[in-house]
Design a protein around this motif. Structure first.
Motif, PDB file in Angstrom:
ATOM      1  N   TYR A 146      -4.218   5.326   1.290  1.00 41.81           N
ATOM      2  CA  TYR A 146      -5.260   4.626   0.544  1.00 41.81           C
ATOM      3  C   TYR A 146      -4.788   3.209   0.211  1.00 41.81           C
ATOM      4  CZ  TYR A 146      -7.958   8.914  -0.092  1.00 41.81           C
ATOM      5  OH  TYR A 146      -8.715  10.042   0.122  1.00 41.81           O
ATOM      6  N   PRO A 147      -5.705   2.275   0.038  1.00 41.38           N
ATOM      7  CA  PRO A 147      -5.306   0.904  -0.317  1.00 41.38           C
ATOM      8  C   PRO A 147      -4.714   0.850  -1.720  1.00 41.38           C
ATOM      9  CG  PRO A 147      -7.687   1.138  -0.460  1.00 41.38           C
ATOM     10  CD  PRO A 147      -7.174   2.402   0.172  1.00 41.38           C
ATOM     11  N   LYS A 148      -3.918  -0.168  -1.980  1.00 41.41           N
ATOM     12  CA  LYS A 148      -3.277  -0.306  -3.289  1.00 41.41           C
ATOM     13  C   LYS A 148      -4.307  -0.424  -4.409  1.00 41.41           C
ATOM     14  CE  LYS A 148      -2.661  -5.351  -2.974  1.00 41.41           C
ATOM     15  NZ  LYS A 148      -1.680  -6.455  -2.994  1.00 41.41           N
ATOM     16  N   ASP A 149      -5.523  -0.855  -4.064  1.00 43.57           N
ATOM     17  CA  ASP A 149      -6.588  -0.946  -5.063  1.00 43.57           C
ATOM     18  C   ASP A 149      -6.925   0.423  -5.646  1.00 43.57           C
ATOM     19  OD1 ASP A 149      -6.997  -2.703  -2.564  1.00 43.57           O
ATOM     20  OD2 ASP A 149      -7.946  -3.896  -4.152  1.00 43.57           O
ATOM     21  N   VAL A 150      -6.767   1.491  -4.828  1.00 44.36           N
ATOM     22  CA  VAL A 150      -7.038   2.852  -5.283  1.00 44.36           C
ATOM     23  C   VAL A 150      -5.820   3.464  -5.961  1.00 44.36           C
ATOM     24  CG1 VAL A 150      -7.534   5.211  -4.509  1.00 44.36           C
ATOM     25  CG2 VAL A 150      -8.821   3.279  -3.562  1.00 44.36           C
ATOM     26  N   MET A 151      -4.640   3.213  -5.416  1.00 43.94           N
ATOM     27  CA  MET A 151      -3.428   3.866  -5.894  1.00 43.94           C
ATOM     28  C   MET A 151      -2.688   3.074  -6.978  1.00 43.94           C
ATOM     29  SD  MET A 151      -3.075   6.720  -4.324  1.00 43.94           S
ATOM     30  CE  MET A 151      -3.489   7.669  -2.874  1.00 43.94           C
ATOM     31  N   GLY A 152      -3.090   1.838  -7.213  1.00 39.00           N
ATOM     32  CA  GLY A 152      -2.307   0.943  -8.065  1.00 39.00           C
ATOM     33  C   GLY A 152      -2.221   1.310  -9.521  1.00 39.00           C
ATOM     34  N   THR A 153      -3.284   1.910 -10.097  1.00 38.49           N
ATOM     35  CA  THR A 153      -3.275   2.281 -11.512  1.00 38.49           C
ATOM     36  C   THR A 153      -3.836   3.687 -11.670  1.00 38.49           C
ATOM     37  OG1 THR A 153      -5.517   1.462 -11.970  1.00 38.49           O
ATOM     38  CG2 THR A 153      -3.693  -0.129 -12.142  1.00 38.49           C
ATOM     39  N   PRO A 154      -3.470   4.375 -12.759  1.00 38.92           N
ATOM     40  CA  PRO A 154      -4.017   5.723 -12.985  1.00 38.92           C
ATOM     41  C   PRO A 154      -5.543   5.737 -13.050  1.00 38.92           C
ATOM     42  CG  PRO A 154      -2.109   5.378 -14.382  1.00 38.92           C
ATOM     43  CD  PRO A 154      -2.411   4.055 -13.746  1.00 38.92           C
ATOM     44  N   ASP A 155      -6.137   4.751 -13.705  1.00 41.43           N
ATOM     45  CA  ASP A 155      -7.600   4.719 -13.809  1.00 41.43           C
ATOM     46  C   ASP A 155      -8.245   4.589 -12.433  1.00 41.43           C
ATOM     47  OD1 ASP A 155      -7.523   4.990 -16.540  1.00 41.43           O
ATOM     48  OD2 ASP A 155      -7.770   2.852 -16.963  1.00 41.43           O
ATOM     49  N   ASP A 207       0.833  -1.204   0.000  1.00 41.80           N
ATOM     50  CA  ASP A 207       0.000   0.000   0.000  1.00 41.80           C
ATOM     51  C   ASP A 207       0.868   1.254   0.000  1.00 41.80           C
ATOM     52  OD1 ASP A 207      -2.632  -1.395   0.329  1.00 41.80           O
ATOM     53  OD2 ASP A 207      -1.691  -2.032   2.203  1.00 41.80           O
ATOM     54  N   PHE A 208       1.933   1.240   0.803  1.00 40.75           N
ATOM     55  CA  PHE A 208       2.860   2.366   0.840  1.00 40.75           C
ATOM     56  C   PHE A 208       3.489   2.575  -0.533  1.00 40.75           C
ATOM     57  CE2 PHE A 208       2.249   1.771   5.259  1.00 40.75           C
ATOM     58  CZ  PHE A 208       2.784   2.830   5.955  1.00 40.75           C
ATOM     59  N   ALA A 209       3.926   1.488  -1.158  1.00 41.41           N
ATOM     60  CA  ALA A 209       4.602   1.600  -2.454  1.00 41.41           C
ATOM     61  C   ALA A 209       3.657   2.102  -3.533  1.00 41.41           C
ATOM     62  CB  ALA A 209       5.189   0.243  -2.845  1.00 41.41           C
ATOM     63  N   ALA A 210       2.411   1.623  -3.527  1.00 41.00           N
ATOM     64  CA  ALA A 210       1.446   2.066  -4.531  1.00 41.00           C
ATOM     65  C   ALA A 210       1.163   3.563  -4.385  1.00 41.00           C
ATOM     66  CB  ALA A 210       0.152   1.263  -4.397  1.00 41.00           C
ATOM     67  N   GLN A 211       1.063   4.044  -3.145  1.00 45.96           N
ATOM     68  CA  GLN A 211       0.807   5.474  -2.938  1.00 45.96           C
ATOM     69  C   GLN A 211       2.006   6.302  -3.371  1.00 45.96           C
ATOM     70  OE1 GLN A 211      -1.926   6.609  -0.054  1.00 45.96           O
ATOM     71  NE2 GLN A 211      -0.686   8.217   0.847  1.00 45.96           N
ATOM     72  N   TRP A 212       3.202   5.834  -3.085  1.00 39.75           N
ATOM     73  CA  TRP A 212       4.407   6.554  -3.528  1.00 39.75           C
ATOM     74  C   TRP A 212       4.443   6.670  -5.051  1.00 39.75           C
ATOM     75  CZ3 TRP A 212       8.807   3.178  -5.186  1.00 39.75           C
ATOM     76  CH2 TRP A 212       9.808   3.931  -5.835  1.00 39.75           C
ATOM     77  N   ARG A 213       4.215   5.570  -5.745  1.00 40.06           N
ATOM     78  CA  ARG A 213       4.283   5.607  -7.204  1.00 40.06           C
ATOM     79  C   ARG A 213       3.214   6.544  -7.787  1.00 40.06           C
ATOM     80  NH1 ARG A 213       6.099   0.079  -6.615  1.00 40.06           N
ATOM     81  NH2 ARG A 213       3.936  -0.644  -6.404  1.00 40.06           N
ATOM     82  N   ALA A 214       2.037   6.564  -7.172  1.00 37.67           N
ATOM     83  CA  ALA A 214       0.960   7.413  -7.677  1.00 37.67           C
ATOM     84  C   ALA A 214       1.257   8.893  -7.478  1.00 37.67           C
ATOM     85  CB  ALA A 214      -0.352   7.049  -6.987  1.00 37.67           C
ATOM     86  N   LEU A 215       1.912   9.220  -6.353  1.00 39.69           N
ATOM     87  CA  LEU A 215       2.109  10.625  -5.985  1.00 39.69           C
ATOM     88  C   LEU A 215       3.524  11.133  -6.253  1.00 39.69           C
ATOM     89  CD1 LEU A 215       0.151  10.646  -2.591  1.00 39.69           C
ATOM     90  CD2 LEU A 215      -0.694  11.234  -4.864  1.00 39.69           C
ATOM     91  N   SER A 216       4.369  10.316  -6.850  1.00 41.27           N
ATOM     92  CA  SER A 216       5.760  10.716  -7.057  1.00 41.27           C
ATOM     93  C   SER A 216       5.925  11.770  -8.136  1.00 41.27           C
ATOM     94  CB  SER A 216       6.600   9.490  -7.426  1.00 41.27           C
ATOM     95  OG  SER A 216       6.203   8.973  -8.694  1.00 41.27           O
ATOM     96  N   GLY A 217       4.926  11.905  -9.005  1.00 43.65           N
ATOM     97  CA  GLY A 217       5.025  12.866 -10.095  1.00 43.65           C
ATOM     98  C   GLY A 217       5.697  12.320 -11.336  1.00 43.65           C
ATOM     99  N   LYS A 218       6.114  11.072 -11.299  1.00 45.18           N
ATOM    100  CA  LYS A 218       6.823  10.491 -12.445  1.00 45.18           C
ATOM    101  C   LYS A 218       5.874  10.019 -13.543  1.00 45.18           C
ATOM    102  CE  LYS A 218      10.789   9.035  -9.666  1.00 45.18           C
ATOM    103  NZ  LYS A 218      11.581   7.884  -9.145  1.00 45.18           N
TER     104      LYS A 218
END
Length: 745
Positions: A200-209, A143-154
């Protein structure tokens, strides 16, 4: 609020509004033995009660401004209600205490600390072993990793509001076991505690959609004392229900219903039993106070006023002559006129009866009051015109008596009338220190000397203004009047040849307007509008209507190179602006005494930030910022030196005053990269001193916080800095007496 977190980044109570619940844990940021910590100017007011004094069950109806457009607080259109929902149903690694300081949230986190600094900063999170999502899955590194990837700006496919802090992370790994999360930073980050709140759970942060759409209208998976039961847009409410999978203290309430109620209708909604908790405006404050006084007086009527006439409501201004005329018409020979008069009198009686019933019902409520974690400021546009000269900005600041302005707003409410001494923190927070001495206090002679040094002299030649320069203000005046309901001019200005929406404030305008604005989230304006403008729009602003004022003053006009020293004071024309109208009038009077004239220009709410503040079309303006628990991160874009963009425009970020220095930028950069908390705090205070000296904005007062609450509701009300403890809110057990309310000293 800034859409980059819940309650921690933009410490707005809910932004505001939303803060409560003490934690029995050690403060993370300590002070040296020589350093004296500041204290909040006012305590929270929530009628605290122990859990065994709170009844099990019941539904709390809580008034909010709107049903949120999104439940994802990291999106730019998230609002205060988005924050409230997230705080009740999602994990937060930290929450704020009574001093606005981040504390470990023990239901989610056993500990978190920096375990390595070389070669890179590593933070180790040890999670509560009972912490699980509502679907039974453990909260963990994924969950932490998914949120980081979503919010990293990359990845630009994620529609995020901002990426501060997450863009410094290099990697996230599982620790020694499933309960440990290792976060490695590519660059040192002092404000690492601001991250993952909410999570947020990885289900929310895991993909852009999923990020962009899935959490806008619903949250399938949660992990808090409440779960999201329903977002009812037709019914204008969000329903939260007690979570069966919550491992902490079970929620006392069965449900919390967040109901959208316009502020002007909240007194009636309280009286009708539709809500038990609501932020209110001063009119509602007065009505509840009147009902309480009437109820305390044997035989007292909530309508009684001098001479037995109604003190409020329809009929309160009926004179003896009017009453006699009404009787004569109703009993006269003109049947049509008599019918109309009888109908009007019946309508009047019904209105009075309804008002009386409401007043009787309001006796069951009280107003809990504190101070919001936000301050109102006077902004000075340093991009062009007279205020581009630092000496003129400093003269404006030295002409203003901030203590008087704070007293105008806060003293009538019984709240401490203490001016805010920092741009970057409020009293009680670790970074707070009164650095206003870097600029100096009110001093008329010094202000006049600064103006003279800048070349502005009394009695100088003033060239006649060309009519063409008035076209824009005339256009804006029409827009403002339309938004304000075309309220028209005050008497005494009929002799003006051209009514162009721009008024010169002179000595006669003392700004003695009555009324105190209720909490309408002006604390969110600066950050909220910064996010809205990225999407090409701006909602209405909470700020004063333009107010006409006599032009002539006794002080001689200051002039330079044929131009008079007159500053355009731009104010929105929307409703609910009594206090800011008073403040603007007082400021104008203070400036007039040193020879600075103000042209008050009222504009529509919709154009205020977009067309004026953000675009730099103003000299003076009033708006507010929330205080942040992480100023090194959150305050930098507000005070960063504007730089030219690739297209030749000026990139101001959120620095709407356009005043900044390289030194302030360096101090922010050093503070956010310094892991020594004492050094980081010292750098923040140095930055604040430089911001004061540049005189781009003048903090005035901390905003009042007024909340009407049913008397048997406990652990809720005016939360101040603290994050609410939703599981402790509820109704007092019958026969139990509520704790004494704080003095607010």
């Amino acid at each position: 609020m800034s859409k980059d977190g819940v309650g921690l980044r933009a410490v707005t109570r809910s932004v505001a509004f939303l803060t409560a619940g003490a934690l029995a844990v050690t403060a993370l940021s300590g002070c040296s033995s020589e350093e004296k910590r500041s204290k909040p100017l006012a305590a929270q007011d929530i009628a605290p009660a122990a859990r065994d004094q709170v009844a099990d069950g019941g539904t709390l109806h809580w008034a909010v401004d709107a049903v949120p457009e999104t439940l994802n607080t990291y999106q730019s259109d998230a609002d205060a209600t988005s924050t409230t929902v997230a705080q009740a149903v999602l994990p937060s690694m930290y929450r704020l205490d009574a001093n606005g300081r981040p504390q470990v949230h023990p239901d989610y986190l056993e500990s978190a600390k920096v375990v390595e600094t070389e070669p890179k900063q590593v933070v180790l999170y040890k999670l509560n072993q009972q912490a699980v999502w509502s679907d039974g899955r453990e909260i963990g590194a994924a969950d932490f990793a998914a949120q980081w990837r979503a919010l990293s700006g990359k990845d630009s496919a994620y529609w995020t509001a901002r990426n501060a802090g997450y863009d410094r992370i290099e990697k996230i790994q599982r620790g020694a076991n499933d309960l440990e999360v290792r976060v490695t930073f590519a660059r040192p980050y002092a404000d690492w505690r601001s991250l993952f709140s909410p999570l947020y759970p990885k289900d929310v942060m895991g993909t852009p959609d999923a990020f962009n759409d899935s959490a806008r209208k619903k949250l399938k998976v949660t992990a808090g004392p409440f779960t999201l039961k329903k977002v009812d847009r037709k019914g204008d409410e969000v329903i939260l229900t007690r979570s069966a999978r919550w491992w902490g203290h079970p929620a006392k309430l069965d449900e919390i219903v967040l109901r959208a109620v316009p502020r002007e209708k909240r007194a009636a909604a309280l009286a009708a039993g539709e809500i038990e908790l609501a932020e209110i405006d001063p009119e509602a404050l007065g009505r509840i106070g009147l009902a309480a006084r009437a109820g305390a007086k044997p035989g007292g009527s909530p309508l009684a006023g001098p001479g037995g006439l109604p003190a409020h409501g329809s009929g309160s201004n009926l004179s003896a002559a009017d009453a006699l005329r009404s009787w004569a018409v109703a009993h006269g020979d003109d049947e049509e006129a008599a019918d109309e008069e009888l109908s009007a009198r019946q309508k009047e009686r019904r209105a009075l009866a309804a008002y009386k019933r409401e007043q009787a019902a309001l006796k069951g409520f009280e107003v809990r009051r504190s101070l919001e974690p936000a301050y109102t400021q006077l902004a000075l546009n340093g991009a062009s015109g007279p205020l581009a000269d630092e000496r003129v900005r400093r003269a404006v600041a030295r002409a203003i008596d901030r203590k008087v302005l704070a007293g105008v707003v806060l003293s009538p409410l019984g709240l401490p009338a203490v001016p805010v001494g920092s741009h970057l923190a409020l009293s009680g927070q670790d970074a707070y220190a009164d650095n206003s001495g870097a600029l100096g206090g009110q001093d008329t002679e010094e202000a006049q000397a600064l103006l003279a040094d800048a070349g502005w002299v009394a009695g100088g030649r003033v060239e006649k203004e060309k009519k063409e320069t008035k076209k824009e203000t005339k256009k804006e005046k029409k827009k403002g009047e339309k938004a304000a309901g075309a309220e028209g001019r005050k008497s005494g200005r009929d002799s003006e040849k051209e009514d162009d929406g721009t008024y010169v404030v002179g000595e006669d305008d003392k700004g003695d307007h009555k009324g105190v604005d209720g909490p309408q989230h002006l604390a969110q304006d600066g950050k909220r509008y910064a996010n809205k403008l990225r999407q090409g729009g701006a909602p209405g602003a909470y700020a004063p209507k333009g107010t006409a004022a006599p032009a002539a003053g006794a002080t001689k006009v200051l002039a330079k190179k044929g131009k008079a020293l007159a500053l355009r004071f731009v104010l929105p024309s929307g409703p609910g602006s009594g206090t800011l109208r008073t403040v603007a009038g007082r400021i104008s009077s203070m400036l007039e005494k040193v020879g600075i004239r103000t042209e008050i220009s009222k504009v529509s709410d919709e154009s205020y930030f977009k067309d004026h503040i953000a675009s730099g079309q103003y000299d003076l303006a009033l708006y507010s910022w929330p205080a942040s628990a992480f100023p090194a991160t959150d305050a930098r874009p507000i005070f960063a030196k504007p730089v030219p963009a690739a297209d030749g425009s000026l990139n101001v970020e959120q620095n709407y005053t356009r005043v900044g220095t390289d030194q302030v930028d360096r101090l922010f950069d050093q503070a956010v990269a310094t892991l020594d908390e004492g050094k980081s705090r010292s750098l923040i205070r140095k930055a604040d001193s430089r911001i004061w000296a540049a005189a781009g904005s003048i903090p005035l007062y901390q905003r009042p916080q007024l909340t009407a609450v049913k008397k048997d509701v406990v652990n809720a009300g005016a939360f101040g800095f603290q994050t609410p403890v939703y599981e402790d809110m509820g109704f007092l057990e019958k026969g139990v007496k509520a704790s004494a309310r704080p003095s607010g000293d």
